[in-house]
Design a protein around this motif. Sequence first.
Motif, mmCIF file in Angstrom:
data_model
loop_
_atom_site.group_PDB
_atom_site.id
_atom_site.type_symbol
_atom_site.label_atom_id
_atom_site.label_comp_id
_atom_site.label_asym_id
_atom_site.label_seq_id
_atom_site.Cartn_x
_atom_site.Cartn_y
_atom_site.Cartn_z
ATOM 1 N N ASP A 49 -4.308 4.833 -12.132
ATOM 2 C CA ASP A 49 -5.665 5.386 -12.334
ATOM 3 C C ASP A 49 -6.379 4.608 -13.444
ATOM 4 N N SER A 79 -8.173 10.411 -10.875
ATOM 5 C CA SER A 79 -7.784 9.590 -9.709
ATOM 6 C C SER A 79 -8.969 9.368 -8.768
ATOM 7 N N ARG A 101 -7.355 14.172 -15.496
ATOM 8 C CA ARG A 101 -6.979 13.272 -14.390
ATOM 9 C C ARG A 101 -8.233 12.769 -13.675
ATOM 10 N N ARG A 136 -7.004 0.860 -12.365
ATOM 11 C CA ARG A 136 -8.134 0.700 -11.441
ATOM 12 C C ARG A 136 -9.461 0.654 -12.193
ATOM 13 N N SER A 165 0.831 -1.215 0.000
ATOM 14 C CA SER A 165 0.000 0.000 0.000
ATOM 15 C C SER A 165 0.860 1.257 0.000
ATOM 16 N N GLY A 181 -4.389 -1.375 -5.447
ATOM 17 C CA GLY A 181 -4.811 -0.447 -4.404
ATOM 18 C C GLY A 181 -5.972 -1.011 -3.631
ATOM 19 N N ARG A 200 -8.757 12.373 -0.176
ATOM 20 C CA ARG A 200 -7.733 13.379 -0.505
ATOM 21 C C ARG A 200 -8.171 14.212 -1.702
ATOM 22 N N ARG A 233 12.129 10.032 -1.210
ATOM 23 C CA ARG A 233 11.066 9.016 -1.141
ATOM 24 C C ARG A 233 10.262 8.912 -2.441
ATOM 25 N N LYS A 273 5.261 9.130 -10.156
ATOM 26 C CA LYS A 273 4.085 9.760 -10.789
ATOM 27 C C LYS A 273 3.602 8.910 -11.963
#
Length: 384
Positions: free
Chosen positions: A245, A318, A316, A248, A138, A369, A380, A182, A238
């Motif tokens: 996206d 998401s 986008r 999914r 995750s 995910g 978010r 990161r 990214k």
Amino acid sequence: MTSAVQVSDFQLSPELVEFQQKVRAYTQEHLKDAARYDAEARFPREAVAAAAKLGLLCTTVAEEHGGSAMGNLASCVMLEEINSACAATGVTISVHNSLVNSLLGKWCNEEQKKRWFPKMVTGEWLGAYCLSEAFSGSDAAALRCEAKKNGDHYVMNGAKLWITTGSEADLFVIFARTGEDRVNGISAFVVEKTWDGVSVGKKERKLGLRGSPTTEIVCENVKVPADCLIGEEGIGFKIALDTLDGGRLGIASQSLGIARAAIDLMRDHLGKQVDHKGRPNASQPDQWDFADLASDLDAYRFLTWRAAVLRDQGVRCSTEAAMAKSCASRLANRAARRAVSMLGLAGVDGSNPAERLLRDARITEIYEGATDIQRLVIARGLLA
Ligand code: COS
């Protein structure tokens, strides 16, 4: 919330209806052995080859590179059909199209596309997307696989886990660390199966989707030519999330297919229970649940198609994709569970697909995910 979809009607275009019928005919002819693929944990090679012949492995590739350029909405329509018959074949095609081909098309340069697309659009090669590791599921940015620059190449070391199509794929998109940051220390590479140091590790023994091999992919001092870096150093994370996206949407469509198959089993079962005048006579609780599940199927299909249309428009999606996946995957599990309980012993004895649907549905809430990650992405997105 951004919703650029213009809803003029709720029908698929005549071209997409024709495509849907073509895919339905494919499932009837080529996915009859779904139960056997599951029982024998056998990769549906012939079914995938037949899909490739029909052009189902290139829906997200531009025509100039040999694809059909049908896009995300068409892919969703296709994947619902395929997954209603065989989820192992469905996930293979979903990953190839939505996680690998679409990524190559969006992020690779012309020379790279010319190198890999001829094999990827025909299905001569299958693709795998390698993000997860033992300590980064995750929390994808915690990945440790590293690629160290050394002149004209990188040296890659690390192990990727839970890789769909791992043992059958020829081309891997591997996310590896090229720096310490990161998020901005992650880069994406194409790695070919035949290169020295690339090997297929442990194969998972799974609850469902048994015909789809999920394996470890190990890289030991693999010399990755610098021209296999996708995009530039540091944008790998990214690329990974943008690609997910689209992925999914594939899993949302897979979930719709599984839910639809379960609801069809319920329809057959309840349809046989009639009174002396031939009117439905099943118990009311059974009819209520059937009605709710069928209504949710229609609702979440539109949720999925909305996100697909946005992605086709280059917007986008998401939040919308996460909504589609979290709702549809939970529906698949609810519907499969209810089908099993409605059918009683016949729901678990293997005489029909109910128990396979129940086992296959479980992973839709986990991979690409987990549901709680989708809820996080939605929250978010809405709070941003
Ligand atoms: N498209 C493009 N960029 C995106 C993006 C998307 N969908 N989602 C996030 N980003 C960008 C962010 O904008 C951010 O960039 P900036 O720092 O420039 O703003 C960067 O990527 C990092 O994003 P974020 O801060 O949200 O990263 P987190 O580490 O908090 O991770 C989650 C976010 C948890 C959502 C992510 O790790 C995730 O999706 N995990 C699940 C992984 C998964 O699905 N694995 C399955 C693999 S296939 S079986």
